[in-house]
Scaffold this motif. Sequence first.
Motif, PDB file in Angstrom:
ATOM      1  N   ASP A 123       0.853  -1.189   0.000  1.00 25.99           N
ATOM      2  CA  ASP A 123       0.000   0.000   0.000  1.00 25.99           C
ATOM      3  C   ASP A 123       0.889   1.238   0.000  1.00 25.99           C
ATOM      4  O   ASP A 123       1.522   1.563   1.004  1.00 25.99           O
ATOM      5  CB  ASP A 123      -0.912   0.001   1.222  1.00 25.99           C
ATOM      6  CG  ASP A 123      -1.827   1.222   1.273  1.00 25.99           C
ATOM      7  OD1 ASP A 123      -1.828   2.038   0.315  1.00 25.99           O
ATOM      8  OD2 ASP A 123      -2.554   1.355   2.283  1.00 25.99           O
ATOM      9  N   THR A 124       0.954   1.916  -1.136  1.00 29.57           N
ATOM     10  CA  THR A 124       1.782   3.114  -1.268  1.00 29.57           C
ATOM     11  C   THR A 124       0.933   4.379  -1.361  1.00 29.57           C
ATOM     12  O   THR A 124       1.434   5.428  -1.742  1.00 29.57           O
ATOM     13  CB  THR A 124       2.669   3.010  -2.527  1.00 29.57           C
ATOM     14  OG1 THR A 124       1.831   2.839  -3.674  1.00 29.57           O
ATOM     15  CG2 THR A 124       3.654   1.861  -2.426  1.00 29.57           C
ATOM     16  N   SER A 125      -0.329   4.289  -0.985  1.00 28.80           N
ATOM     17  CA  SER A 125      -1.243   5.434  -1.127  1.00 28.80           C
ATOM     18  C   SER A 125      -0.834   6.633  -0.276  1.00 28.80           C
ATOM     19  O   SER A 125      -1.194   7.761  -0.592  1.00 28.80           O
ATOM     20  CB  SER A 125      -2.683   5.015  -0.792  1.00 28.80           C
ATOM     21  OG  SER A 125      -2.775   4.545   0.544  1.00 28.80           O
ATOM     22  N   ASP A 180       2.482  11.177  -5.218  1.00 25.88           N
ATOM     23  CA  ASP A 180       2.493  10.667  -6.586  1.00 25.88           C
ATOM     24  C   ASP A 180       3.766  11.120  -7.287  1.00 25.88           C
ATOM     25  O   ASP A 180       4.363  12.136  -6.943  1.00 25.88           O
ATOM     26  CB  ASP A 180       1.265  11.163  -7.356  1.00 25.88           C
ATOM     27  CG  ASP A 180      -0.014  10.482  -6.878  1.00 25.88           C
ATOM     28  OD1 ASP A 180       0.067   9.335  -6.399  1.00 25.88           O
ATOM     29  OD2 ASP A 180      -1.084  11.111  -6.974  1.00 25.88           O
TER      30      ASP A 180
END
Length: 148
Positions: free
Chosen positions: A38-40, A44
């Motif tokens: 999970d890189t949320s 970005d």
Amino acid sequence: MIKISKGRAALLAAAALATGAIASSLSAHGNVTPQAVDTSALPDLAGGNDTWVTVNPYRGNEKALEIGQSAYGQNCARCHGIDAISGGIAPDLRYLETGDSGDEWYIQRFQHGSSRDGKVYMPPMGEVLGQKAGWAIRTWIESKHTEE
């Protein structure tokens, strides 16, 4: 007919079981199922996840360090060792070149893997885990750097 004592038979059986266990763990090296990361919580990347950058955008990012440690443990430690200390199956990642100069080699290896003579030494992880996870792992690995 050769007579074997019960103690010797038990010892031989234990040795056979240990040999089987060791052999099955070594073959597991090529049979790794990647675990999602999970890189949320990470920023970005410019160009999205499709355009791979060659310099770690998360160097110094504490959240990337945390995510990278978890991702490494789930996806890399089996071969490269717990805490990035190799047991000999794969390279010891503590000795990778740090900084921008080491980033390009690292991300190419992460993205495309490594194989020679038809043998896969490292599976390609780029499409499976994604660029953000790759750079988070790199961030954590750099925190473990040791000079040879």
